[in-house]
Design a protein around this motif. Sequence first.
Motif, PDB file in Angstrom:
ATOM      1  N   MET A  39       7.502  20.178  17.767  1.00  0.00           N
ATOM      2  CA  MET A  39       8.580  19.761  18.829  1.00  0.00           C
ATOM      3  C   MET A  39      10.085  20.296  18.409  1.00  0.00           C
ATOM      4  O   MET A  39      10.153  20.532  17.313  1.00  0.00           O
ATOM      5  N   PRO A  40      10.914  20.592  19.425  1.00  0.00           N
ATOM      6  CA  PRO A  40      11.974  20.932  19.197  1.00  0.00           C
ATOM      7  C   PRO A  40      12.833  19.777  18.174  1.00  0.00           C
ATOM      8  O   PRO A  40      12.505  18.612  18.257  1.00  0.00           O
ATOM      9  N   ALA A  41      13.737  20.416  17.386  1.00  0.00           N
ATOM     10  CA  ALA A  41      14.271  19.178  16.282  1.00  0.00           C
ATOM     11  C   ALA A  41      15.323  18.613  16.943  1.00  0.00           C
ATOM     12  O   ALA A  41      16.039  19.001  17.899  1.00  0.00           O
ATOM     13  N   LEU A  42      15.578  17.074  16.476  1.00  0.00           N
ATOM     14  CA  LEU A  42      16.625  16.449  17.140  1.00  0.00           C
ATOM     15  C   LEU A  42      17.933  16.756  16.195  1.00  0.00           C
ATOM     16  O   LEU A  42      17.929  16.767  15.153  1.00  0.00           O
ATOM     17  N   PRO A  43      19.131  16.498  16.967  1.00  0.00           N
ATOM     18  CA  PRO A  43      20.340  16.509  16.226  1.00  0.00           C
ATOM     19  C   PRO A  43      20.453  15.435  15.455  1.00  0.00           C
ATOM     20  O   PRO A  43      19.792  14.564  15.502  1.00  0.00           O
ATOM     21  N   VAL A  44      20.882  15.639  13.862  1.00  0.00           N
ATOM     22  CA  VAL A  44      21.121  14.589  13.136  1.00  0.00           C
ATOM     23  C   VAL A  44      21.707  13.415  13.380  1.00  0.00           C
ATOM     24  O   VAL A  44      21.318  12.267  13.159  1.00  0.00           O
ATOM     25  N   GLU A  45      22.510  13.454  14.286  1.00  0.00           N
ATOM     26  CA  GLU A  45      23.500  12.066  14.914  1.00  0.00           C
ATOM     27  C   GLU A  45      22.415  11.443  15.493  1.00  0.00           C
ATOM     28  O   GLU A  45      22.753  10.286  15.632  1.00  0.00           O
ATOM     29  N   ARG A  46      21.138  11.925  16.233  1.00  0.00           N
ATOM     30  CA  ARG A  46      20.158  11.008  16.933  1.00  0.00           C
ATOM     31  C   ARG A  46      19.340  10.185  16.069  1.00  0.00           C
ATOM     32  O   ARG A  46      18.467   9.703  16.563  1.00  0.00           O
ATOM     33  N   LEU A  47      19.238  10.669  14.820  1.00  0.00           N
ATOM     34  CA  LEU A  47      18.137  10.109  13.958  1.00  0.00           C
ATOM     35  C   LEU A  47      18.692   8.922  13.153  1.00  0.00           C
ATOM     36  O   LEU A  47      20.090   9.109  12.457  1.00  0.00           O
TER      37      LEU A  47
END
Length: 77
Positions: A39-47
């Motif tokens: 899957m595409p990686a999520l931006p760190v801010e969304r984790l």
Amino acid sequence: MSASGSSLQDVVSVRCPRCGHAFDCGARAKDVACWCRAMPALPVERLAAGSGCLCPECLVTEIASVQQSGAPGAPGR
């Protein structure tokens, strides 16, 4: 997918912190790549730190939300 018995022992059943559904997570497996790596990686801010892995459905929803927002670092941008 074919894997040795010892690798499959590293795959654990966990609960999604968002929806509570149980799913298999291979993130801790040494020889097995987890489904989420495709899957595409999520931006760190969304984790959320320490929240755990999202289930496939919640991860797809979160990725779509980030892509629609046009946020910098969004997957597929």
